[in-house]
Design a protein around this motif. Structure first.
Motif, PDB file in Angstrom:
ATOM      1  N   LEU A 108       0.829  -1.202   0.000  1.00 43.61           N
ATOM      2  CA  LEU A 108       0.000   0.000   0.000  1.00 43.61           C
ATOM      3  C   LEU A 108       0.863   1.252   0.000  1.00 43.61           C
ATOM      4  CD1 LEU A 108      -2.701   1.481   0.170  1.00 43.61           C
ATOM      5  CD2 LEU A 108      -2.637   1.147   2.664  1.00 43.61           C
ATOM      6  N   LYS A 109       1.890   1.272   0.832  1.00 44.83           N
ATOM      7  CA  LYS A 109       2.786   2.433   0.890  1.00 44.83           C
ATOM      8  C   LYS A 109       3.476   2.656  -0.453  1.00 44.83           C
ATOM      9  CE  LYS A 109       3.700   2.678   5.820  1.00 44.83           C
ATOM     10  NZ  LYS A 109       4.701   2.631   6.886  1.00 44.83           N
TER      11      LYS A 109
ATOM     12  N   LEU B  43      -4.886   8.236  -5.483  1.00 43.98           N
ATOM     13  CA  LEU B  43      -4.864   8.360  -4.020  1.00 43.98           C
ATOM     14  C   LEU B  43      -6.274   8.218  -3.450  1.00 43.98           C
ATOM     15  CD1 LEU B  43      -2.226  11.194  -3.664  1.00 43.98           C
ATOM     16  CD2 LEU B  43      -1.961   8.788  -3.004  1.00 43.98           C
ATOM     17  N   TYR B  44      -7.266   8.737  -4.154  1.00 42.94           N
ATOM     18  CA  TYR B  44      -8.645   8.553  -3.696  1.00 42.94           C
ATOM     19  C   TYR B  44      -9.082   7.095  -3.825  1.00 42.94           C
ATOM     20  CZ  TYR B  44      -9.957  13.341  -2.589  1.00 42.94           C
ATOM     21  OH  TYR B  44     -10.067  14.567  -1.982  1.00 42.94           O
ATOM     22  N   VAL B  45      -8.604   6.400  -4.852  1.00 43.13           N
ATOM     23  CA  VAL B  45      -8.919   4.982  -5.001  1.00 43.13           C
ATOM     24  C   VAL B  45      -8.341   4.183  -3.831  1.00 43.13           C
ATOM     25  CG1 VAL B  45      -8.454   2.926  -6.415  1.00 43.13           C
ATOM     26  CG2 VAL B  45      -9.157   5.067  -7.511  1.00 43.13           C
ATOM     27  N   LEU B  46      -7.182   4.586  -3.344  1.00 43.66           N
ATOM     28  CA  LEU B  46      -6.514   3.895  -2.236  1.00 43.66           C
ATOM     29  C   LEU B  46      -7.022   4.341  -0.860  1.00 43.66           C
ATOM     30  CD1 LEU B  46      -2.906   4.094  -3.675  1.00 43.66           C
ATOM     31  CD2 LEU B  46      -4.354   2.050  -3.563  1.00 43.66           C
ATOM     32  N   GLU B  47      -7.930   5.286  -0.841  1.00 37.74           N
ATOM     33  CA  GLU B  47      -8.398   5.896   0.409  1.00 37.74           C
ATOM     34  C   GLU B  47      -8.960   4.884   1.413  1.00 37.74           C
ATOM     35  OE1 GLU B  47     -11.142   9.711   1.628  1.00 37.74           O
ATOM     36  OE2 GLU B  47     -11.653   8.626  -0.202  1.00 37.74           O
ATOM     37  N   SER B  48      -9.814   3.980   0.987  1.00 40.66           N
ATOM     38  CA  SER B  48     -10.404   3.030   1.944  1.00 40.66           C
ATOM     39  C   SER B  48      -9.338   2.114   2.539  1.00 40.66           C
ATOM     40  CB  SER B  48     -11.518   2.215   1.291  1.00 40.66           C
ATOM     41  OG  SER B  48     -11.008   1.415   0.257  1.00 40.66           O
ATOM     42  N   GLN B  49      -8.369   1.705   1.730  1.00 36.79           N
ATOM     43  CA  GLN B  49      -7.268   0.896   2.257  1.00 36.79           C
ATOM     44  C   GLN B  49      -6.445   1.689   3.264  1.00 36.79           C
ATOM     45  OE1 GLN B  49      -5.847  -0.464  -1.828  1.00 36.79           O
ATOM     46  NE2 GLN B  49      -5.089  -2.087  -0.487  1.00 36.79           N
ATOM     47  N   ALA B  50      -6.242   2.951   2.979  1.00 35.04           N
ATOM     48  CA  ALA B  50      -5.486   3.806   3.903  1.00 35.04           C
ATOM     49  C   ALA B  50      -6.214   3.906   5.237  1.00 35.04           C
ATOM     50  CB  ALA B  50      -5.264   5.183   3.292  1.00 35.04           C
ATOM     51  N   HIS B  51      -7.534   4.037   5.194  1.00 33.51           N
ATOM     52  CA  HIS B  51      -8.319   4.122   6.438  1.00 33.51           C
ATOM     53  C   HIS B  51      -8.229   2.836   7.246  1.00 33.51           C
ATOM     54  CE1 HIS B  51     -10.500   7.919   6.759  1.00 33.51           C
ATOM     55  NE2 HIS B  51     -10.321   7.995   5.455  1.00 33.51           N
ATOM     56  N   GLU B  52      -8.184   1.717   6.566  1.00 35.23           N
ATOM     57  CA  GLU B  52      -8.106   0.423   7.250  1.00 35.23           C
ATOM     58  C   GLU B  52      -6.723   0.158   7.823  1.00 35.23           C
ATOM     59  OE1 GLU B  52      -9.255  -2.423   4.296  1.00 35.23           O
ATOM     60  OE2 GLU B  52     -11.298  -1.639   4.163  1.00 35.23           O
TER      61      GLU B  52
ATOM     62  N   GLU C 122      -4.341   7.636  12.855  1.00 36.87           N
ATOM     63  CA  GLU C 122      -4.880   8.977  12.594  1.00 36.87           C
ATOM     64  C   GLU C 122      -3.823   9.950  12.074  1.00 36.87           C
ATOM     65  OE1 GLU C 122      -7.990  11.539  12.132  1.00 36.87           O
ATOM     66  OE2 GLU C 122      -8.152   9.464  12.799  1.00 36.87           O
ATOM     67  N   ASP C 123      -2.647   9.946  12.657  1.00 37.15           N
ATOM     68  CA  ASP C 123      -1.591  10.865  12.218  1.00 37.15           C
ATOM     69  C   ASP C 123      -1.155  10.586  10.783  1.00 37.15           C
ATOM     70  OD1 ASP C 123      -1.587  12.193  14.650  1.00 37.15           O
ATOM     71  OD2 ASP C 123       0.084  11.028  15.466  1.00 37.15           O
ATOM     72  N   THR C 124      -1.041   9.321  10.449  1.00 36.64           N
ATOM     73  CA  THR C 124      -0.647   8.956   9.088  1.00 36.64           C
ATOM     74  C   THR C 124      -1.742   9.324   8.100  1.00 36.64           C
ATOM     75  OG1 THR C 124       0.667   7.141  10.003  1.00 36.64           O
ATOM     76  CG2 THR C 124       0.222   7.067   7.641  1.00 36.64           C
ATOM     77  N   LEU C 125      -2.997   9.142   8.503  1.00 41.86           N
ATOM     78  CA  LEU C 125      -4.110   9.541   7.639  1.00 41.86           C
ATOM     79  C   LEU C 125      -4.119  11.048   7.398  1.00 41.86           C
ATOM     80  CD1 LEU C 125      -7.147   7.361   8.762  1.00 41.86           C
ATOM     81  CD2 LEU C 125      -6.052   7.414   6.521  1.00 41.86           C
ATOM     82  N   MET C 126      -3.817  11.810   8.436  1.00 40.79           N
ATOM     83  CA  MET C 126      -3.766  13.264   8.276  1.00 40.79           C
ATOM     84  C   MET C 126      -2.682  13.642   7.264  1.00 40.79           C
ATOM     85  SD  MET C 126      -6.236  14.419  10.017  1.00 40.79           S
ATOM     86  CE  MET C 126      -5.911  16.154  10.036  1.00 40.79           C
ATOM     87  N   ALA C 127      -1.548  12.989   7.318  1.00 40.82           N
ATOM     88  CA  ALA C 127      -0.467  13.241   6.360  1.00 40.82           C
ATOM     89  C   ALA C 127      -0.890  12.811   4.952  1.00 40.82           C
ATOM     90  CB  ALA C 127       0.801  12.513   6.789  1.00 40.82           C
ATOM     91  N   TYR C 128      -1.623  11.722   4.866  1.00 42.47           N
ATOM     92  CA  TYR C 128      -2.134  11.215   3.585  1.00 42.47           C
ATOM     93  C   TYR C 128      -3.016  12.274   2.922  1.00 42.47           C
ATOM     94  CZ  TYR C 128      -4.626   7.997   0.434  1.00 42.47           C
ATOM     95  OH  TYR C 128      -5.166   7.374  -0.662  1.00 42.47           O
TER      96      TYR C 128
ATOM     97  N   ALA D 266      -3.124  15.449   3.682  1.00 46.89           N
ATOM     98  CA  ALA D 266      -2.314  16.646   3.434  1.00 46.89           C
ATOM     99  C   ALA D 266      -1.602  16.528   2.089  1.00 46.89           C
ATOM    100  CB  ALA D 266      -1.318  16.867   4.565  1.00 46.89           C
ATOM    101  N   ASN D 267      -1.135  15.333   1.754  1.00 48.45           N
ATOM    102  CA  ASN D 267      -0.485  15.114   0.457  1.00 48.45           C
ATOM    103  C   ASN D 267      -1.470  15.300  -0.693  1.00 48.45           C
ATOM    104  OD1 ASN D 267       2.179  14.604   1.281  1.00 48.45           O
ATOM    105  ND2 ASN D 267       1.698  12.480   1.742  1.00 48.45           N
ATOM    106  N   ILE D 268      -2.681  14.792  -0.521  1.00 47.36           N
ATOM    107  CA  ILE D 268      -3.709  14.985  -1.551  1.00 47.36           C
ATOM    108  C   ILE D 268      -3.963  16.474  -1.744  1.00 47.36           C
ATOM    109  CG2 ILE D 268      -6.171  14.697  -2.082  1.00 47.36           C
ATOM    110  CD1 ILE D 268      -6.005  11.904  -0.815  1.00 47.36           C
ATOM    111  N   LEU D 269      -4.102  17.195  -0.637  1.00 48.76           N
ATOM    112  CA  LEU D 269      -4.362  18.629  -0.718  1.00 48.76           C
ATOM    113  C   LEU D 269      -3.197  19.369  -1.377  1.00 48.76           C
ATOM    114  CD1 LEU D 269      -6.145  21.054  -0.161  1.00 48.76           C
ATOM    115  CD2 LEU D 269      -5.151  21.145   2.141  1.00 48.76           C
ATOM    116  N   ASP D 270      -1.973  19.016  -1.015  1.00 51.40           N
ATOM    117  CA  ASP D 270      -0.804  19.658  -1.635  1.00 51.40           C
ATOM    118  C   ASP D 270      -0.806  19.471  -3.153  1.00 51.40           C
ATOM    119  OD1 ASP D 270       0.136  20.568   0.806  1.00 51.40           O
ATOM    120  OD2 ASP D 270       1.632  18.967   1.025  1.00 51.40           O
ATOM    121  N   LEU D 271      -1.096  18.253  -3.590  1.00 56.32           N
ATOM    122  CA  LEU D 271      -1.146  17.991  -5.032  1.00 56.32           C
ATOM    123  C   LEU D 271      -2.273  18.788  -5.693  1.00 56.32           C
ATOM    124  CD1 LEU D 271      -0.543  14.127  -5.036  1.00 56.32           C
ATOM    125  CD2 LEU D 271       1.049  15.900  -5.822  1.00 56.32           C
ATOM    126  N   ALA D 272      -3.420  18.864  -5.027  1.00 57.18           N
ATOM    127  CA  ALA D 272      -4.558  19.607  -5.580  1.00 57.18           C
ATOM    128  C   ALA D 272      -4.232  21.099  -5.674  1.00 57.18           C
ATOM    129  CB  ALA D 272      -5.803  19.374  -4.721  1.00 57.18           C
TER     130      ALA D 272
END
Length: 153
Positions: free
Chosen positions: A4-5, A20-29, A33-39, A41-47
């Motif tokens: 996944l990483k 990254l949105y396709v991988l979102e549910s796997q990331a949640h599983e 919480e801290d890693t999800l916040m960084a995840y 944040a990366n989506i937002l930076d790219l956007a």
């Protein structure tokens, strides 16, 4: 988790917000919480990077193009975070940019209603309760609030 990483790193290095949105549910599983916040944040930076490029090149984002769609979604979610946190001024500015940068008329019209709610200093909860047709929005199949009970003056 290693696989996944690797997929996430690949998508990030390619600037592939949609993946990254396709991988979102796997990331949640998988992630805490801290890693999800960084995840996210990366989506937002790219956007934000894609938004900056579009603005600099005087281009509109095309809702039918997968990366543009994912970019608009990420920025919309960011604007909603601001609105729900009580930062109506920041949210209003983001909704204005979103409405202007998209080539989709329905999306742009919805962003005007969102912006009017912010500019009227209607709390996010009251905006949802008084103006949003949640049943239609939830069944509408869109990532954004798109159906309203009434117009905001």
């Amino acid at each position: 988790m290693k696989e996944l990483k690797e997929k996430i790193f690949q998508a990030q290095s390619e600037g592939d917000i949609a993946s990254l949105y396709v991988l979102e549910s796997q990331a949640h599983e998988t992630f805490d919480e801290d890693t999800l916040m960084a995840y996210y944040a990366n989506i937002l930076d790219l956007a934000l990077e894609r938004l900056t490029n579009a603005l600099e090149n005087l281009e509109k984002l095309d809702m039918t193009e997968v990366q543009d769609f994912a970019t608009l979604r990420a920025l919309y979610e960011y604007a909603i975070e601001h609105y729900s946190a009580g930062s109506a001024t920041d949210a209003s500015a983001l909704f204005e940019v979103l409405g202007g940068i998209s080539n989709d008329e329905a999306f742009s019209a919805a962003m005007k209603v969102h912006r009017a709610g912010c500019d009227s200093r209607i709390s996010f909860d009251d905006f949802i309760d008084e103006y949003v047709d949640m049943a239609a929005t939830q069944n509408g199949g869109k990532f954004y609030i798109s159906f309203f009970k009434k117009e905001i003056e």
